[in-house]
Design a protein around this motif. Structure first.
Motif, PDB file in Angstrom:
ATOM      1  N   SER A 119       0.847  -1.489  -0.172  1.00  0.00           N
ATOM      2  CA  SER A 119       0.103   0.312   0.275  1.00  0.00           C
ATOM      3  C   SER A 119       0.738   1.139  -0.260  1.00  0.00           C
ATOM      4  O   SER A 119       1.813   1.411   0.331  1.00  0.00           O
ATOM      5  CB  SER A 119      -1.393  -0.082   1.069  1.00  0.00           C
ATOM      6  N   GLY A 120       0.265   2.219   0.453  1.00  0.00           N
ATOM      7  CA  GLY A 120       0.863   3.601  -0.423  1.00  0.00           C
ATOM      8  C   GLY A 120       1.454   4.093  -0.980  1.00  0.00           C
ATOM      9  O   GLY A 120       1.213   3.336  -2.097  1.00  0.00           O
ATOM     10  N   GLY A 121       1.612   5.442  -1.111  1.00  0.00           N
ATOM     11  CA  GLY A 121       1.487   6.187  -2.639  1.00  0.00           C
ATOM     12  C   GLY A 121       0.491   6.287  -3.089  1.00  0.00           C
ATOM     13  O   GLY A 121      -0.915   6.610  -2.666  1.00  0.00           O
ATOM     14  N   LYS A 122       0.296   5.363  -4.200  1.00  0.00           N
ATOM     15  CA  LYS A 122      -1.091   6.031  -5.307  1.00  0.00           C
ATOM     16  C   LYS A 122      -1.744   5.202  -5.254  1.00  0.00           C
ATOM     17  O   LYS A 122      -2.606   4.664  -5.965  1.00  0.00           O
ATOM     18  CB  LYS A 122      -0.718   6.260  -6.718  1.00  0.00           C
ATOM     19  N   VAL A 123      -1.865   3.602  -5.095  1.00  0.00           N
ATOM     20  CA  VAL A 123      -2.042   2.522  -4.393  1.00  0.00           C
ATOM     21  C   VAL A 123      -3.600   2.554  -3.706  1.00  0.00           C
ATOM     22  O   VAL A 123      -3.409   3.529  -3.056  1.00  0.00           O
ATOM     23  CB  VAL A 123      -1.603   1.505  -3.780  1.00  0.00           C
ATOM     24  N   VAL A 124      -4.717   1.695  -4.684  1.00  0.00           N
ATOM     25  CA  VAL A 124      -6.028   1.907  -4.509  1.00  0.00           C
ATOM     26  C   VAL A 124      -6.021   0.783  -3.719  1.00  0.00           C
ATOM     27  O   VAL A 124      -6.105  -0.071  -4.526  1.00  0.00           O
ATOM     28  CB  VAL A 124      -6.757   2.312  -4.853  1.00  0.00           C
ATOM     29  N   ALA A 125      -7.142   0.591  -2.323  1.00  0.00           N
ATOM     30  CA  ALA A 125      -7.036  -1.099  -2.333  1.00  0.00           C
ATOM     31  C   ALA A 125      -7.568  -2.240  -3.683  1.00  0.00           C
ATOM     32  O   ALA A 125      -7.400  -2.897  -3.484  1.00  0.00           O
ATOM     33  CB  ALA A 125      -8.900  -0.656  -1.087  1.00  0.00           C
ATOM     34  N   ARG A 147       2.385  -6.466 -11.416  1.00  0.00           N
ATOM     35  CA  ARG A 147       3.175  -6.771 -10.673  1.00  0.00           C
ATOM     36  C   ARG A 147       3.805  -5.039  -9.713  1.00  0.00           C
ATOM     37  O   ARG A 147       4.077  -4.182 -10.460  1.00  0.00           O
ATOM     38  CB  ARG A 147       4.489  -7.207 -10.972  1.00  0.00           C
ATOM     39  N   LEU A 148       3.196  -5.435  -8.956  1.00  0.00           N
ATOM     40  CA  LEU A 148       3.265  -3.892  -7.847  1.00  0.00           C
ATOM     41  C   LEU A 148       5.065  -3.536  -6.757  1.00  0.00           C
ATOM     42  O   LEU A 148       5.030  -4.953  -6.346  1.00  0.00           O
ATOM     43  CB  LEU A 148       2.291  -3.751  -7.275  1.00  0.00           C
ATOM     44  N   VAL A 149       5.860  -2.389  -6.799  1.00  0.00           N
ATOM     45  CA  VAL A 149       6.747  -2.155  -6.595  1.00  0.00           C
ATOM     46  C   VAL A 149       6.752  -1.621  -5.904  1.00  0.00           C
ATOM     47  O   VAL A 149       6.014  -0.654  -6.283  1.00  0.00           O
ATOM     48  CB  VAL A 149       7.971  -3.359  -7.060  1.00  0.00           C
ATOM     49  N   GLU A 150       7.789  -1.352  -4.698  1.00  0.00           N
ATOM     50  CA  GLU A 150       8.480   0.131  -4.225  1.00  0.00           C
ATOM     51  C   GLU A 150       8.669   0.785  -5.069  1.00  0.00           C
ATOM     52  O   GLU A 150       9.779   0.069  -6.253  1.00  0.00           O
ATOM     53  CB  GLU A 150       9.053  -0.233  -2.457  1.00  0.00           C
ATOM     54  N   PRO A 151       8.681   1.885  -4.776  1.00  0.00           N
ATOM     55  CA  PRO A 151       9.330   3.182  -5.527  1.00  0.00           C
ATOM     56  C   PRO A 151      11.245   2.901  -5.388  1.00  0.00           C
ATOM     57  O   PRO A 151      11.425   2.628  -4.659  1.00  0.00           O
ATOM     58  CB  PRO A 151       9.375   4.540  -4.371  1.00  0.00           C
ATOM     59  N   GLY A 152      11.957   2.893  -6.507  1.00  0.00           N
ATOM     60  CA  GLY A 152      13.143   3.044  -6.658  1.00  0.00           C
ATOM     61  C   GLY A 152      13.465   1.326  -6.801  1.00  0.00           C
ATOM     62  O   GLY A 152      14.971   0.985  -7.984  1.00  0.00           O
ATOM     63  N   GLN A 153      12.876   0.176  -7.340  1.00  0.00           N
ATOM     64  CA  GLN A 153      13.092  -0.612  -7.748  1.00  0.00           C
ATOM     65  C   GLN A 153      12.375  -1.068  -9.413  1.00  0.00           C
ATOM     66  O   GLN A 153      13.142  -1.714  -9.397  1.00  0.00           O
ATOM     67  CB  GLN A 153      11.696  -2.024  -6.845  1.00  0.00           C
ATOM     68  N   ILE A 154      12.068   0.053  -9.562  1.00  0.00           N
ATOM     69  CA  ILE A 154      12.123   0.324 -11.304  1.00  0.00           C
ATOM     70  C   ILE A 154      13.428   0.809 -12.049  1.00  0.00           C
ATOM     71  O   ILE A 154      13.651   1.951 -11.268  1.00  0.00           O
ATOM     72  CB  ILE A 154      11.456   0.506 -12.069  1.00  0.00           C
ATOM     73  N   THR A 182       4.221   1.923  -6.473  1.00  0.00           N
ATOM     74  CA  THR A 182       3.230   2.464  -5.777  1.00  0.00           C
ATOM     75  C   THR A 182       3.503   4.014  -5.987  1.00  0.00           C
ATOM     76  O   THR A 182       2.082   5.152  -5.905  1.00  0.00           O
ATOM     77  CB  THR A 182       3.532   2.342  -4.361  1.00  0.00           C
ATOM     78  N   GLU A 183       4.102   4.596  -6.740  1.00  0.00           N
ATOM     79  CA  GLU A 183       4.066   6.528  -7.342  1.00  0.00           C
ATOM     80  C   GLU A 183       3.703   6.455  -8.857  1.00  0.00           C
ATOM     81  O   GLU A 183       3.929   7.445  -9.070  1.00  0.00           O
ATOM     82  CB  GLU A 183       5.301   7.086  -7.310  1.00  0.00           C
TER      83      GLU A 183
END
Length: 256
Positions: A2-8, A211-218, A181-182
């Motif tokens: 979760s966090g950033g721009k992620v919607v449930a 696939r969803l990852v944290e900022p910086g992982q791309i 997530t951003e």
């Protein structure tokens, strides 16, 4: 995650899409279509939708789900040949359709995203695209109820061009293979064709990502669309890849 721009979930992400909303929808055929978001929208109540997309899905899948439910009032597309219900609604006067050259459609979406209000292109000069008269909507009796208007043309260096207006949508629905997530997105192969452009054209862009990852992982050099264009992210998981038209041949042993 979760966090950033992620919607449930997808239902929450599309909950504020209202009647008459203008939607830019990514995908090429059935490749890279935001089917999770389309399904969530179909489960809601929004109707009278105006859609900008390369095509309108097929019967029973993609945008074809919304079409069959009578939720789409107008379509701007470049190809509509795989949907029988689309043809029925158009010829019966139930659906307004603006056909446009594929390259023109993609540039209209891109122009909307970068703030260019209109542009000149040679595509369509000397045809009803520029001269007007294309049937946008039929009447019940088969006559033309609404026809396309003529467009402005202008000559540059001895070549004639037609003026095309940018597309600005209320919402954009897109599908990406990878996102953080951003909202930074990476698209896979054919899904690159219209998803980035549709995303740019939306005032509010909703991206479903496999696939969803944290900022910086791309790796920044691998990002196809920066998160500045994306307002909401939904983690959809792996997509069920469908084939628009399956063609097979007999094996050497005589079977299929």
């Amino acid at each position: 995650m979760s966090g950033g721009k992620v919607v449930a979930g997808a239902a929450e992400a599309v909950a504020d899409i209202a009647d008459g909303a203008r939607l830019a929808v990514g995908g090429f055929g059935l490749s890279g279509i935001p089917d999770t978001l389309i399904t969530a929208l179909a489960e809601g109540d929004a109707t009278g939708l105006e859609v900008y997309s390369n095509n309108c899905g097929v019967d029973g899948h993609g945008l074809g789900v919304l079409l069959a439910a009578g939720r789409i009032s107008r379509v701007t597309a470049s190809y509509v040949g795989e949907n029988k219900e689309f043809a029925r609604q158009y010829l019966a006067g139930e659906l307004e359709v603006e056909l446009t050259p594929q390259g023109t459609l993609s540039e209209r979406l891109r122009a909307g995203g970068v703030g260019v209000p209109a542009f000149y292109t040679p595509a369509g000069v000397g045809t009803p695209i520029a001269d007007g008269g294309l049937p946008w909507r039929y009447a019940v009796d088969g006559s033309v109820a609404v026809a396309s208007p003529p467009k402005e043309t202008r000559e540059f260096d001895g070549v004639e061009y037609v003026l095309e207006k940018a597309i600005n949508a209320d919402f954009a629905l897109v599908h990406a293979a990878l996102g953080d997530t951003e909202g930074n997105l990476v698209f896979h192969k054919t899904a690159m064709n219209f998803n980035p452009l549709a995303a740019m054209a939306g005032r509010i862009t909703i991206a479903e990502v496999e696939r969803l990852v944290e900022p910086g992982q791309i790796d920044p050099e691998q990002v196809h669309l920066p998160g500045v264009f994306v307002q909401r992210v939904v983690h959809s998981g792996a997509q069920d890849k469908r084939i628009e038209k399956r063609t097979v041949r007999a094996s050497e042993e005589g079977g299929q």
